[in-house]
Design an enzyme around this catalytic site. Structure first.
Site, PDB file in Angstrom:
ATOM      1  N   TYR A 224       0.840  -1.193   0.000  1.00 44.82           N
ATOM      2  CA  TYR A 224       0.000   0.000   0.000  1.00 44.82           C
ATOM      3  C   TYR A 224       0.885   1.256   0.000  1.00 44.82           C
ATOM      4  O   TYR A 224       2.112   1.158  -0.102  1.00 44.82           O
ATOM      5  CB  TYR A 224      -1.007  -0.062   1.149  1.00 44.82           C
ATOM      6  CG  TYR A 224      -1.947  -1.247   0.982  1.00 44.82           C
ATOM      7  CD1 TYR A 224      -2.696  -1.385  -0.196  1.00 44.82           C
ATOM      8  CD2 TYR A 224      -2.050  -2.257   1.936  1.00 44.82           C
ATOM      9  CE1 TYR A 224      -3.537  -2.486  -0.395  1.00 44.82           C
ATOM     10  CE2 TYR A 224      -2.890  -3.353   1.746  1.00 44.82           C
ATOM     11  CZ  TYR A 224      -3.625  -3.461   0.574  1.00 44.82           C
ATOM     12  OH  TYR A 224      -4.444  -4.548   0.374  1.00 44.82           O
TER      13      TYR A 224
ATOM     14  N   GLY B 133      -4.624 -13.612  12.787  1.00 43.78           N
ATOM     15  CA  GLY B 133      -5.634 -13.159  11.844  1.00 43.78           C
ATOM     16  C   GLY B 133      -6.681 -14.235  11.657  1.00 43.78           C
ATOM     17  O   GLY B 133      -7.682 -14.313  12.377  1.00 43.78           O
TER      18      GLY B 133
HETATM   19  C1  LIG Z   1      -9.678 -11.336   5.361  1.00 51.64           C
HETATM   20  C2  LIG Z   1      -8.338 -10.685   5.623  1.00 51.64           C
HETATM   21  C3  LIG Z   1      -8.250  -9.311   5.636  1.00 51.64           C
HETATM   22  C4  LIG Z   1      -7.017  -8.687   5.907  1.00 51.64           C
HETATM   23  N1  LIG Z   1      -6.965  -7.318   6.021  1.00 51.64           N
HETATM   24  C5  LIG Z   1      -5.833  -6.732   6.457  1.00 51.64           C
HETATM   25  C6  LIG Z   1      -5.811  -5.357   6.815  1.00 51.64           C
HETATM   26  O1  LIG Z   1      -6.822  -4.655   6.779  1.00 51.64           O
HETATM   27  N2  LIG Z   1      -4.621  -4.837   7.229  1.00 51.64           N
HETATM   28  C7  LIG Z   1      -3.486  -5.594   7.331  1.00 51.64           C
HETATM   29  O2  LIG Z   1      -2.430  -5.067   7.707  1.00 51.64           O
HETATM   30  N3  LIG Z   1      -3.498  -6.902   7.048  1.00 51.64           N
HETATM   31  C8  LIG Z   1      -4.637  -7.496   6.651  1.00 51.64           C
HETATM   32  N4  LIG Z   1      -4.684  -8.850   6.465  1.00 51.64           N
HETATM   33  C9  LIG Z   1      -3.491  -9.661   6.822  1.00 51.64           C
HETATM   34  C10 LIG Z   1      -3.616 -10.179   8.268  1.00 51.64           C
HETATM   35  O3  LIG Z   1      -3.645  -9.103   9.189  1.00 51.64           O
HETATM   36  C11 LIG Z   1      -2.463 -11.106   8.647  1.00 51.64           C
HETATM   37  O4  LIG Z   1      -1.261 -10.395   8.596  1.00 51.64           O
HETATM   38  C12 LIG Z   1      -2.380 -12.324   7.706  1.00 51.64           C
HETATM   39  O5  LIG Z   1      -3.658 -12.895   7.496  1.00 51.64           O
HETATM   40  C13 LIG Z   1      -1.426 -13.395   8.262  1.00 51.64           C
HETATM   41  O6  LIG Z   1      -1.820 -13.783   9.565  1.00 51.64           O
HETATM   42  P1  LIG Z   1      -2.707 -15.130   9.844  1.00 51.64           P
HETATM   43  O7  LIG Z   1      -1.961 -16.293   9.240  1.00 51.64           O
HETATM   44  O8  LIG Z   1      -2.810 -15.211  11.343  1.00 51.64           O
HETATM   45  O9  LIG Z   1      -4.053 -14.933   9.186  1.00 51.64           O
HETATM   46  C14 LIG Z   1      -5.875  -9.481   6.145  1.00 51.64           C
HETATM   47  C15 LIG Z   1      -5.988 -10.877   6.087  1.00 51.64           C
HETATM   48  C16 LIG Z   1      -7.196 -11.480   5.863  1.00 51.64           C
HETATM   49  C17 LIG Z   1      -7.289 -12.983   5.897  1.00 51.64           C
END
Ligand SMILES: Cc1cc2nc3c(=O)[nH]c(=O)nc-3n(C[C@H](O)[C@H](O)[C@H](O)COP(=O)(O)O)c2cc1C
Length: 382
Positions: free
Chosen positions: A206, A348
């Site tokens: 971004y 997440g």
């Molecule tokens: C549905 C979804 C929406 C996400 N939106 C954002 C966001 O708004 N900002 C951000 O920094 N990362 C966003 N991410 C990334 C997550 O914050 C996280 O870094 C990523 O999913 C890896 O972590 P996890 O394996 O625990 O899901 C998003 C991920 C998912 C799955």
């Protein structure tokens, strides 16, 4: 940052403190942690996750329920999804925004509930830059043209994210200043809404990441070229935020610690940047994510795949870090904090699947300082 569980006074030092720590019955994941004046009850943070469920940037009952449920589920720091500083900064037309007072007041209702459950309310502020104006994931996440309700995008340089994406307009000096002003105003509204932590979204390809990565910044003015010039927009962004964010409240930054592309931003670059941030003193934690700026990226995905990034930033800069990415097992989360790889663990998708992950992890790890909401006490059978 202070670790409440390890803080010592003049009578509790050295070997004595270590003995007390060894006796501490609570796992590291459930020991409180303080950043400036704010203390979280544990080391678990809800990772920011877009819900693509807003109209005109306004939070609604979906956002209230989503964030409220993670607070009742025992999360220490409940962070919103990326909340965008202006309409054209949104990733999709259905993202949250904070460019008016009605959005602020709707967020304040969520803040009050999250706080009442014992969690710290945090907000992530973002600007999608050239990756703005796309459809929701279930609509394909592809660019939405202005003729279909999308808008023209901006970036450091007129370089598209991919061949099939629209070419953004390069921001001029007035444009850069306007984006910084919008960020400062959003930060002011975040404070007025009652958030206790603000996180700057400087990752995932971004706008801010587009400035610091050499893959997306071809400017020849003092916002491009050298390392110092490419990080200038990030530093200016922090100054804009700190002008509206009280000195006693913490500010986190989410970085893409590496582009995972040859010739792109590297972990060494992130270490150099974080050493500068550490010396400046305005940032309280680096939330260590990666990638998102170039479709050629090669990410070695596995459980805890980004933990080494958090470990290295923490070890080489002294800044507290958050580790994120496929940290779904309580034992893994506990070992990350216990080993000193990171100060916080962000979840997440694990928390999307199970809002009560922290309460169940507390049981699995035998934490003695965690209570279930009284309304849910009879479900404490895991
Ligand atoms: C549905 C979804 C929406 C996400 N939106 C954002 C966001 O708004 N900002 C951000 O920094 N990362 C966003 N991410 C990334 C997550 O914050 C996280 O870094 C990523 O999913 C890896 O972590 P996890 O394996 O625990 O899901 C998003 C991920 C998912 C799955």
């Amino acid at each position: 940052m202070t670790d409440s569980s390890t803080s010592t006074d003049s009578r509790v030092t050295g070997e004595n403190a270590r003995r007390i720590l060894r006796r501490d019955p609570n796992p590291h994941l459930f020991r409180p942690i303080s950043f400036r004046s704010v203390t979280a009850r544990n080391r678990i943070m809800l990772s920011p996750m877009c819900q693509y469920s807003a109209q005109d940037g306004m939070p609604n009952d979906w956002h209230f329920t989503h964030l409220g449920a993670r607070a009742t589920g025992g999360v220490g720091i409940v962070c919103t999804e990326a909340v965008h500083v202006s309409p054209h900064a949104r990733i999709t037309p259905h993202d949250l925004g904070l460019w008016n007072d009605a959005q602020r007041d709707a967020l304040a209702r969520i803040v009050r509930f999250v706080s009442a459950q014992g969690a710290v309310p945090a907000i992530q502020l973002g600007h999608a830059g050239r990756k703005a104006s796309v459809g929701r994931p279930w609509e394909g996440s592809i660019p939405v043209p202005a003729s279909d309700g999308g808008w023209n995008t901006v970036a450091p340089s007129a370089l598209p994210y991919a061949d099939t994406w629209p070419t953004p307009a390069a921001l001029d000096r007035d444009g850069i200043q306007a984006e910084l002003d919008a960020l400062a105003q959003a930060t002011r509204r975040a404070r007025e809404a009652g958030f206790q932590i603000v996180e700057l979204h400087a990752a995932h390809g971004y706008l801010i990441h587009q400035f610091y990565s050499p893959l997306s910044n071809a400017r020849t003015d003092d916002y491009g070229g050298s390392f110092d010039n490419r990080i200038r927009f990030l530093i200016d962004s922090l100054e804009a935020m700190r002008s509206e964010w009280p000195a006693d409240l913490p500010l986190f930054v989410r970085l893409s610690v590496t582009d995972w592309v040859t010739g792109g931003w590297t972990v060494d670059d992130s270490v150099a940047l974080c050493q500068i941030l550490k010396a400046r003193g305005d940032v309280d934690l680096i939330d260590c994510s990666s990638g998102g700026n170039d479709p050629r990226q090669q990410i070695p995905i596995h459980a805890g795949y980004q933990v080494p990034l958090a470990r290295r930033i923490r070890a080489e800069t002294g800044l507290p870090t958050g580790a994120v990415g496929l940290i779904n097992a309580p034992d893994l989360a506990e070992s990350i904090v216990a080993n000193g790889d990171a100060d916080l663990v962000l979840l997440g998708r694990g928390l999307l699947a199970d809002p009560h992950w922290p309460l169940k992890a507390a049981n699995a790890l035998k934490a003695q300082n965690v209570t279930w909401p009284v309304q849910y006490e009879r479900s404490n059978i895991f």
